[in-house]
Design a protein around this motif. Structure first.
Motif, short mmCIF file in Angstrom:
data_model
loop_
_atom_site.label_atom_id
_atom_site.label_comp_id
_atom_site.label_asym_id
_atom_site.label_seq_id
_atom_site.Cartn_x
_atom_site.Cartn_y
_atom_site.Cartn_z
N ALA A 95 0.81 -1.22 0.00
CA ALA A 95 0.00 0.00 0.00
C ALA A 95 0.84 1.27 0.00
CB ALA A 95 -0.94 0.00 1.21
N ASP A 96 2.06 1.19 0.54
CA ASP A 96 2.89 2.39 0.68
C ASP A 96 4.00 2.48 -0.36
OD1 ASP A 96 4.28 0.25 1.67
OD2 ASP A 96 5.10 1.33 3.38
N LYS A 97 3.99 1.60 -1.37
CA LYS A 97 5.02 1.63 -2.40
C LYS A 97 4.36 1.77 -3.79
CE LYS A 97 8.49 -1.17 0.02
NZ LYS A 97 9.33 -2.40 -0.06
N PRO A 98 4.74 2.80 -4.57
CA PRO A 98 4.16 2.96 -5.90
C PRO A 98 4.58 1.83 -6.84
CG PRO A 98 5.94 4.52 -5.58
CD PRO A 98 5.72 3.86 -4.26
N THR A 100 4.33 0.44 -11.17
CA THR A 100 4.17 0.87 -12.56
C THR A 100 3.36 -0.17 -13.31
OG1 THR A 100 6.27 2.06 -12.55
CG2 THR A 100 5.38 1.45 -14.69
N MET A 101 2.32 0.29 -14.01
CA MET A 101 1.45 -0.62 -14.75
C MET A 101 1.01 0.02 -16.06
SD MET A 101 -1.18 -2.33 -11.99
CE MET A 101 -1.73 -3.55 -13.22
N GLU A 102 0.68 -0.83 -17.02
CA GLU A 102 0.05 -0.35 -18.25
C GLU A 102 -1.46 -0.52 -18.09
OE1 GLU A 102 1.79 -2.38 -21.60
OE2 GLU A 102 3.16 -0.69 -21.92
N VAL A 103 -2.20 0.57 -18.30
CA VAL A 103 -3.64 0.58 -18.06
C VAL A 103 -4.36 0.92 -19.37
CG1 VAL A 103 -5.50 1.59 -16.69
CG2 VAL A 103 -3.21 1.35 -15.70
N PRO A 104 -5.44 0.19 -19.69
CA PRO A 104 -6.19 0.46 -20.93
C PRO A 104 -6.76 1.87 -20.97
CG PRO A 104 -6.80 -1.67 -20.00
CD PRO A 104 -5.96 -0.98 -18.97
N LEU A 127 -1.65 3.13 -21.50
CA LEU A 127 -0.65 4.08 -21.04
C LEU A 127 0.05 3.50 -19.82
CD1 LEU A 127 -2.51 7.52 -21.27
CD2 LEU A 127 -0.71 6.66 -22.77
N LYS A 128 1.34 3.79 -19.70
CA LYS A 128 2.11 3.32 -18.56
C LYS A 128 2.05 4.38 -17.47
CE LYS A 128 5.91 1.06 -19.24
NZ LYS A 128 7.33 0.71 -19.54
N VAL A 129 1.53 3.99 -16.32
CA VAL A 129 1.38 4.94 -15.22
C VAL A 129 2.06 4.42 -13.97
CG1 VAL A 129 -0.79 5.84 -16.13
CG2 VAL A 129 -0.83 3.96 -14.48
N LYS A 130 2.39 5.35 -13.07
CA LYS A 130 3.02 5.01 -11.80
C LYS A 130 2.21 5.61 -10.67
CE LYS A 130 7.45 5.40 -9.32
NZ LYS A 130 8.83 5.93 -9.40
N GLY A 131 1.94 4.80 -9.67
CA GLY A 131 1.18 5.29 -8.53
C GLY A 131 0.95 4.15 -7.55
N PHE A 132 0.28 4.45 -6.45
CA PHE A 132 -0.09 3.41 -5.49
C PHE A 132 -1.18 2.54 -6.10
CE2 PHE A 132 1.28 7.01 -2.73
CZ PHE A 132 2.45 6.42 -2.26
N TYR A 133 -1.10 1.25 -5.87
CA TYR A 133 -2.02 0.35 -6.56
C TYR A 133 -3.49 0.66 -6.26
CZ TYR A 133 -2.79 -2.66 -2.40
OH TYR A 133 -3.13 -3.16 -1.18
N LYS A 134 -3.76 1.22 -5.09
CA LYS A 134 -5.15 1.56 -4.75
C LYS A 134 -5.67 2.72 -5.61
CE LYS A 134 -5.11 -0.11 0.03
NZ LYS A 134 -5.31 0.23 1.46
N SER A 159 -3.82 13.95 -17.92
CA SER A 159 -3.36 13.75 -16.54
C SER A 159 -4.45 13.00 -15.78
CB SER A 159 -3.07 15.09 -15.86
OG SER A 159 -4.24 15.89 -15.79
N PHE A 160 -4.02 12.30 -14.73
CA PHE A 160 -4.93 11.51 -13.93
C PHE A 160 -4.55 11.68 -12.47
CE2 PHE A 160 -4.03 9.49 -17.99
CZ PHE A 160 -5.30 9.44 -18.57
N GLU A 161 -5.55 11.90 -11.64
CA GLU A 161 -5.31 12.19 -10.23
C GLU A 161 -4.54 11.06 -9.55
OE1 GLU A 161 -7.79 13.49 -6.20
OE2 GLU A 161 -8.84 13.13 -8.10
N GLY A 162 -3.46 11.41 -8.89
CA GLY A 162 -2.68 10.45 -8.14
C GLY A 162 -1.75 9.58 -8.95
N LEU A 163 -1.68 9.83 -10.27
CA LEU A 163 -0.86 8.99 -11.15
C LEU A 163 0.12 9.83 -11.95
CD1 LEU A 163 -3.62 6.63 -12.64
CD2 LEU A 163 -2.13 6.19 -10.67
N GLU A 164 1.28 9.25 -12.22
CA GLU A 164 2.27 9.85 -13.10
C GLU A 164 2.30 9.06 -14.40
OE1 GLU A 164 7.14 10.60 -13.39
OE2 GLU A 164 6.24 9.66 -11.61
#
Length: 205
Positions: A95-98, A100-104, A127-134, A159-164
């Protein structure tokens, strides 16, 4: 993000010959990385069908000897001829570690450029994004309703809230491209500014 329950068994055997034998028994060798230890496991091939052969992404609740670990699929290896699954790498997430995933990607809205005779194209399905899995959603929704004829939507514009977003900023995610019908009606790429007038004007036969 959807969740998927999967059971696994620790394995001690290594080597190509042993892996081939496991596959003949309907088991797929896999590894788990990212946690305190690196674990070699096997999972049943039949249990993977709804996890692998789908456009959806999942948080995998991986149960090993009664202990559950939350994971995502990091890498899949397929046979080059039969397309059978050969190996899976799981990444344990916290929960406390970001991560990286590809999301449709899903495009929302009816672009003004399409109303002017253009065609909407989705150039990047993920798109490849980085963030907390939640914070990682099942899909990334992008509003393209204002996209004009001949215009593009680039990674740097979303842009997407909470994601890079990690893809190159100049990469094109979606575009409204001119069609033959639009060109025959005298609508070119230089006419985006007059898209509203083109919308009202009848198309030539």
């Amino acid at each position: 993000m959807k969740e998927y329950a999967l059971s696994a068994t620790k394995r001690d055997v290594l080597g190509k010959r042993e892996m081939k034998k496991l596959r003949k028994e309907g088991l797929i060798p896999a590894n788990i990385y990212g946690g305190e230890d690196h674990i070699n496991i096997t999972v049943k091939k039949d249990d993977l069908r709804n996890l692998i052969y789908t456009p959806d992404i999942y948080l995998v609740n991986l149960s090993i000897d009664g202990k559950e670990r939350k994971c995502i699929i990091q890498e899949l290896q397929f046979h080059p001829v039969t397309d059978e699954i050969l190996h899976i790498d799981f990444l344990e997430v916290f929960a406390d570690k970001p991560v990286t995933m590809e999301v449709p990607v899903v495009l929302d809205g009816f672009p003004v450029g399409v109303r002017a005779g253009g065609k909407l194209n989705l150039d990047m399905r993920k798109l490849k994004v980085k963030g907390f899995y939640k914070d990682i959603p099942e899909q990334l929704h992008i509003d393209v309703s204002t996209l004009g004829l001949g215009k593009t939507m680039k990674v740097g514009q979303v842009s997407f809230e909470g994601l890079e977003v990690l893809n190159a900023k100049a990469a094109v995610v979606a575009a409204v491209r001119t069609t033959r019908a639009a060109r025959s009606a005298g609508v070119g790429q230089a006419s985006e500014e007059g898209a509203e007038e083109d919308e009202e004007a009848p198309a030539e036969a």
